[in-house]
Each structure stands twice: as structure tokens, then as C-alpha cells.
Design a protein around this motif. Structure first.
Motif, PDB file in Angstrom:
ATOM      1  N   UNK A 125      43.883   9.551  47.152  1.00  0.00           N
ATOM      2  CA  UNK A 125      45.196   9.538  47.779  1.00  0.00           C
ATOM      3  C   UNK A 125      45.260  10.519  48.938  1.00  0.00           C
ATOM      4  N   UNK A 126      46.373  10.511  49.628  1.00  0.00           N
ATOM      5  CA  UNK A 126      46.556  11.338  50.824  1.00  0.00           C
ATOM      6  C   UNK A 126      47.946  11.949  50.781  1.00  0.00           C
ATOM      7  N   UNK A 127      48.060  13.055  50.062  1.00  0.00           N
ATOM      8  CA  UNK A 127      49.361  13.706  49.920  1.00  0.00           C
ATOM      9  C   UNK A 127      49.868  14.207  51.265  1.00  0.00           C
ATOM     10  N   UNK A 128      48.984  14.817  52.051  1.00  0.00           N
ATOM     11  CA  UNK A 128      49.406  15.324  53.360  1.00  0.00           C
ATOM     12  C   UNK A 128      49.908  14.186  54.243  1.00  0.00           C
ATOM     13  N   UNK A 129      49.175  13.076  54.253  1.00  0.00           N
ATOM     14  CA  UNK A 129      49.592  11.941  55.066  1.00  0.00           C
ATOM     15  C   UNK A 129      50.920  11.366  54.616  1.00  0.00           C
ATOM     16  N   UNK A 130      51.116  11.281  53.301  1.00  0.00           N
ATOM     17  CA  UNK A 130      52.372  10.744  52.775  1.00  0.00           C
ATOM     18  C   UNK A 130      53.552  11.633  53.154  1.00  0.00           C
ATOM     19  N   UNK A 131      53.349  12.951  53.128  1.00  0.00           N
ATOM     20  CA  UNK A 131      54.430  13.860  53.514  1.00  0.00           C
ATOM     21  C   UNK A 131      54.690  13.813  55.018  1.00  0.00           C
ATOM     22  N   UNK A 132      53.638  13.651  55.793  1.00  0.00           N
ATOM     23  CA  UNK A 132      53.841  13.514  57.244  1.00  0.00           C
ATOM     24  C   UNK A 132      54.652  12.260  57.558  1.00  0.00           C
ATOM     25  N   UNK A 133      54.432  11.206  56.776  1.00  0.00           N
ATOM     26  CA  UNK A 133      55.213   9.981  56.969  1.00  0.00           C
ATOM     27  C   UNK A 133      56.698  10.217  56.710  1.00  0.00           C
ATOM     28  N   UNK A 134      56.997  11.259  55.925  1.00  0.00           N
ATOM     29  CA  UNK A 134      58.391  11.626  55.652  1.00  0.00           C
ATOM     30  C   UNK A 134      58.931  12.617  56.680  1.00  0.00           C
ATOM     31  N   UNK A 135      58.114  12.916  57.682  1.00  0.00           N
ATOM     32  CA  UNK A 135      58.544  13.831  58.726  1.00  0.00           C
ATOM     33  C   UNK A 135      58.283  15.295  58.429  1.00  0.00           C
ATOM     34  N   UNK A 136      57.464  15.575  57.412  1.00  0.00           N
ATOM     35  CA  UNK A 136      57.173  16.955  57.039  1.00  0.00           C
ATOM     36  C   UNK A 136      55.970  17.488  57.822  1.00  0.00           C
ATOM     37  N   UNK A 137      55.984  18.797  58.047  1.00  0.00           N
ATOM     38  CA  UNK A 137      54.837  19.470  58.663  1.00  0.00           C
ATOM     39  C   UNK A 137      53.876  19.894  57.551  1.00  0.00           C
ATOM     40  N   UNK A 138      52.643  19.400  57.610  1.00  0.00           N
ATOM     41  CA  UNK A 138      51.688  19.639  56.526  1.00  0.00           C
ATOM     42  C   UNK A 138      50.308  19.966  57.098  1.00  0.00           C
ATOM     43  N   UNK A 139      49.709  21.021  56.575  1.00  0.00           N
ATOM     44  CA  UNK A 139      48.307  21.336  56.855  1.00  0.00           C
ATOM     45  C   UNK A 139      47.532  21.226  55.548  1.00  0.00           C
ATOM     46  N   UNK A 140      46.211  21.238  55.644  1.00  0.00           N
ATOM     47  CA  UNK A 140      45.371  21.162  54.456  1.00  0.00           C
ATOM     48  C   UNK A 140      44.326  22.269  54.484  1.00  0.00           C
ATOM     49  N   UNK A 141      44.019  22.794  53.309  1.00  0.00           N
ATOM     50  CA  UNK A 141      42.915  23.736  53.135  1.00  0.00           C
ATOM     51  C   UNK A 141      42.005  23.178  52.051  1.00  0.00           C
ATOM     52  N   UNK A 142      40.757  22.920  52.405  1.00  0.00           N
ATOM     53  CA  UNK A 142      39.773  22.462  51.417  1.00  0.00           C
ATOM     54  C   UNK A 142      39.150  23.704  50.794  1.00  0.00           C
TER      55      UNK A 142
END
Length: 238
Positions: A125-142
């Protein structure tokens, strides 16, 4: 009265999580640990902005990140109660979504952000992508890698007879399917529908799906199966 031997339960999570879960099982269940994943914390993780709300979808993400960047009260949204407990112990101001990835998305939707999703190298899945689709600002740290491990010979022997295999994540389910395409006497108990989707139809004794995706529900399902109250073979939920 004939006493039934303990039901073998094959635990395939990383060793630390498997050992923790095994310690909660009663004597009617005999845990056999054979991790399919080894967790490797990655070095030189960037710190999340102090104003960001962290998203943790596993306890591994919490421990990997906190090793380099202590919580010190930073806000965090966590997928379930266990991950939340780990985050709180490590200093984060953590709130539980009490569910799966869908639940944490629903929880995050009520927050303004910005967010930082701390995750493993391999994810479903893509939690960051799903939140961006809601207009949220999201970064990721692996924060960690999950390297595959072969099933042990003991585990393969267990799978030749009646046993239960709890599967907690889609990645572990995928690795288990690759390692053991069929096991007609193994009852699979999947943490969520996303886990069950990785498993082939009619390859095992049965596949059941938990109604509540948490460790307590998994333990209860294993006990029910060991007691003869297991669900009918097939892809079912509950």
C-alpha cells in the motif's frame, strides 16, 4: 480421557516479535519460531520536523527511528495498540488507530499534518500517497530493511502435520506462500484481508481472517482452533 498434544503454531514474524507473541501463548499451543524476515535498522536517518506528526505502521519503525531520534513528546499516530505502546515507552505522544492501514488513514484524515510516515523498505500500500490525495503534506523516512530468511527444517517438518500458522503482515504472507505453496494440514489465520489476499485459494487446510487485527484476537483465534472450535476450511472472516 485422552489428552491431545499441544497444537504446533508456526511463528514467522521477525524473531523479537515472534518471541514476544510466543510468551503469551498457553500450554495447549506449542510455538515453533522460524522467522521469514530479518529486520535491519538503517543508519543516518534524517530527523522529522518537530512540527510533524509521525505515522508508525509497525513497532519496527518505532524502534528503528527512536534509536537515532528519541520521541521527547513528538506526536505520533500508530496502527495498533502494540505499536502505540512501544511508541509511548520510547517517549512519543502516541495515539492508536486500533486497526490496520485503512484505520490509520481514517485517523490521519482528521489531523492537519504535516506528516512523516516512518516505514520499512518494503511495504504494502501507499499511505503517503493516499494522504497526499486528501491534500495532506506527507514525507517518508525509510527506517529499516526486511531481508528474507528461509524456513527452518523444523518449520518444514511442522507443516507436514496439523498446525496453525498466524500471519501478521502481507509481506510475511507473500514470503510464506513462496516458501510453502501448499500445506494441506495447516490452518492459516490472517491478521487482515490484505494479508489473506497474498495467499492462494485451496492450498491450505483453511484461511480465516480476524475481525479485529491485533495480537489478542490472534491468540484467541489460535485457542479456538486448538479447542476444535475453528472456522470451517476456506477463506472466511471472523
Amino acid at each position: 480421557m485422552v489428552t491431545q498434544p499441544p497444537l504446533p503454531v508456526l511463528l514467522t514474524r521477525p524473531r523479537a516479535q515472534s518471541e514476544q507473541f510466543a510468551a503469551t501463548l498457553p500450554p495447549v499451543l506449542r510455538p515453533v519460531i522460524s522467522p521469514l524476515l530479518h529486520i535491519l535498522h538503517l543508519d543516518d536517518l534524517p530527523p522529522a520536523p518537530e512540527t510533524a506528526t509521525l505515522i508508525f505502521t509497525s513497532g519496527n519503525g518505532v524502534t528503528a527511528y527512536a534509536t537515532q531520534h528519541p520521541g521527547i513528546g513528538q506526536s505520533a499516530l500508530c496502527v495498533g495498540t502494540k505499536t502505540t505502546a512501544i511508541a509511548r515507552d520510547l517517549g512519543f505522544d502516541a495515539i492508536s488507530a486500533e486497526g490496520d492501514a485503512r484505520a490509520i488513514l481514517d485517523l490521519a484524515a482528521a489531523y492537519p499534518g504535516p506528516f512523516v510516515h516512518v516505514r520499512g523498505k518494503h511495504t504494502t500500500g501507499d499511505i503517503a500517497g493516499a494522504l497526499r490525495d486528501l491534500g495532506k503534506e506527507v514525507a517518508e523516512i525509510i527506517a529499516y530493511d526486511q531481508t528474507p530468511v528461509e524456513l527452518s527444517e523444523t518449520a518444514r517438518a511442522i507443516l507436514e502435520g496439523p498446525c496453525a500458522v498466524p500471519l501478521f503482515s502481507p509481506r510475511t504472507a507473500c514470503l510464506f506462500t513462496n516458501a510453502c505453496p501448499t500445506a494441506r494440514t495447516a490452518q492459516i489465520i490472517a491478521m487482515s484481508p490484505a494479508v489473506a489476499e497474498q495467499l492462494p485459494e485451496h492450498a491450505y487446510s483453511g484461511i480465516s481472517i480476524l475481525e479485529k487485527p491485533n495480537a489478542a484476537a490472534m491468540r484467541d483465534a489460535l485457542l479456538a482452533y486448538a479447542g476444535g472450535n475453528h472456522l470451517e476450511a476456506g477463506r472466511t472472516s471472523g
